[in-house]
Design a protein around this motif. Structure first.
Motif, mmCIF file in Angstrom:
data_model
loop_
_atom_site.group_PDB
_atom_site.id
_atom_site.type_symbol
_atom_site.label_atom_id
_atom_site.label_comp_id
_atom_site.label_asym_id
_atom_site.label_seq_id
_atom_site.Cartn_x
_atom_site.Cartn_y
_atom_site.Cartn_z
ATOM 1 N N ARG A 276 0.149 6.018 -1.922
ATOM 2 C CA ARG A 276 1.085 5.523 -2.934
ATOM 3 C C ARG A 276 0.338 4.794 -4.043
ATOM 4 O O ARG A 276 0.792 4.777 -5.183
ATOM 5 C CB ARG A 276 2.113 4.600 -2.289
ATOM 6 C CG ARG A 276 3.059 5.356 -1.348
ATOM 7 C CD ARG A 276 3.899 4.454 -0.524
ATOM 8 N NE ARG A 276 4.900 3.786 -1.368
ATOM 9 C CZ ARG A 276 5.716 2.859 -0.926
ATOM 10 N NH1 ARG A 276 5.663 2.462 0.336
ATOM 11 N NH2 ARG A 276 6.587 2.309 -1.739
ATOM 12 N N THR A 277 -0.818 4.205 -3.699
ATOM 13 C CA THR A 277 -1.572 3.461 -4.710
ATOM 14 C C THR A 277 -2.989 3.986 -4.930
ATOM 15 O O THR A 277 -3.569 3.730 -5.982
ATOM 16 C CB THR A 277 -1.654 1.958 -4.349
ATOM 17 O OG1 THR A 277 -2.204 1.820 -3.042
ATOM 18 C CG2 THR A 277 -0.287 1.312 -4.404
ATOM 19 N N ALA B 143 -3.980 -1.289 0.542
ATOM 20 C CA ALA B 143 -4.017 0.165 0.729
ATOM 21 C C ALA B 143 -5.313 0.597 1.412
ATOM 22 O O ALA B 143 -5.301 1.539 2.219
ATOM 23 C CB ALA B 143 -3.851 0.876 -0.609
ATOM 24 N N TRP B 144 -6.408 -0.078 1.107
ATOM 25 C CA TRP B 144 -7.676 0.292 1.738
ATOM 26 C C TRP B 144 -7.652 -0.006 3.233
ATOM 27 O O TRP B 144 -8.168 0.788 4.026
ATOM 28 C CB TRP B 144 -8.838 -0.435 1.055
ATOM 29 C CG TRP B 144 -9.183 0.187 -0.262
ATOM 30 C CD1 TRP B 144 -8.870 -0.275 -1.507
ATOM 31 C CD2 TRP B 144 -9.867 1.430 -0.461
ATOM 32 N NE1 TRP B 144 -9.326 0.602 -2.460
ATOM 33 C CE2 TRP B 144 -9.940 1.658 -1.849
ATOM 34 C CE3 TRP B 144 -10.421 2.370 0.392
ATOM 35 C CZ2 TRP B 144 -10.549 2.780 -2.397
ATOM 36 C CZ3 TRP B 144 -11.033 3.490 -0.147
ATOM 37 C CH2 TRP B 144 -11.089 3.681 -1.526
ATOM 38 N N LEU C 234 -5.592 2.613 4.846
ATOM 39 C CA LEU C 234 -6.344 3.874 4.877
ATOM 40 C C LEU C 234 -7.386 3.868 5.997
ATOM 41 O O LEU C 234 -7.550 4.868 6.707
ATOM 42 C CB LEU C 234 -7.012 4.120 3.527
ATOM 43 C CG LEU C 234 -7.771 5.436 3.398
ATOM 44 C CD1 LEU C 234 -6.833 6.624 3.590
ATOM 45 C CD2 LEU C 234 -8.460 5.510 2.042
ATOM 46 N N TYR D 65 1.211 6.355 3.055
ATOM 47 C CA TYR D 65 1.454 5.025 2.482
ATOM 48 C C TYR D 65 0.298 4.614 1.571
ATOM 49 O O TYR D 65 0.514 4.102 0.469
ATOM 50 C CB TYR D 65 1.658 4.001 3.608
ATOM 51 C CG TYR D 65 1.919 2.616 3.089
ATOM 52 C CD1 TYR D 65 3.191 2.241 2.686
ATOM 53 C CD2 TYR D 65 0.887 1.680 3.001
ATOM 54 C CE1 TYR D 65 3.434 0.962 2.196
ATOM 55 C CE2 TYR D 65 1.122 0.412 2.515
ATOM 56 C CZ TYR D 65 2.394 0.059 2.112
ATOM 57 O OH TYR D 65 2.635 -1.204 1.630
ATOM 58 N N ALA D 66 -0.932 4.824 2.029
ATOM 59 C CA ALA D 66 -2.102 4.456 1.227
ATOM 60 C C ALA D 66 -2.156 5.261 -0.065
ATOM 61 O O ALA D 66 -2.578 4.755 -1.114
ATOM 62 C CB ALA D 66 -3.385 4.659 2.035
ATOM 63 N N ALA E 145 -8.383 8.947 -1.349
ATOM 64 C CA ALA E 145 -7.733 8.638 -0.076
ATOM 65 C C ALA E 145 -8.003 9.722 0.962
ATOM 66 O O ALA E 145 -8.379 9.428 2.103
ATOM 67 C CB ALA E 145 -6.228 8.462 -0.287
#
Length: 105
Positions: free
Chosen positions: A51-52, A2-3, A6, A48-49, A58
């Motif tokens: 989401r977690t 996710a990072w 991002l 998308y990022a 974010a």
């Protein structure tokens, strides 16, 4: 993962901001299309990022990458001034990004 997504979303934000400048108020077709494509990609990757990752983290990181990156594009590509006050502002933004990253789990 996710990072990385991002960070890519933030880099795409820099691209669309620069293309928007080149579009001259959406009066030039190619930069206008690039702006819209990279906006969609950037927002999609941000979503998308998220989401977690926490919303605040974010969104702050995404806007910070875009802000500092656009600031640097302005200086190095567009010839905008790099005054001491503007440089300090950029350092403070980066400091905030680092603190936000360190504070997230």
């Amino acid at each position: 993962m996710a990072w990385l997504v991002l960070i890519l979303a933030g880099l795409f934000e820099i691209v669309w901001a620069y293309a928007m400048k080149l579009s001259e108020g959406f009066t030039r077709l190619t930069p206008s299309i690039i702006t819209l494509v990279f906006m969609i990609l950037s927002f999609g990757l941000l979503a998308y990022a998220m989401r977690t990752l926490p919303l605040g983290t974010a969104y702050t990181i995404w806007t910070g990458i875009g802000a500092v990156g656009s600031f640097l594009v302005g200086i190095f590509i567009l010839g905008e001034p790099a005054s001491a006050m503007r440089m300090l502002a950029a350092v403070l933004i980066i400091s905030g990004l680092v603190l936000m990253k360190l504070s997230s789990s």
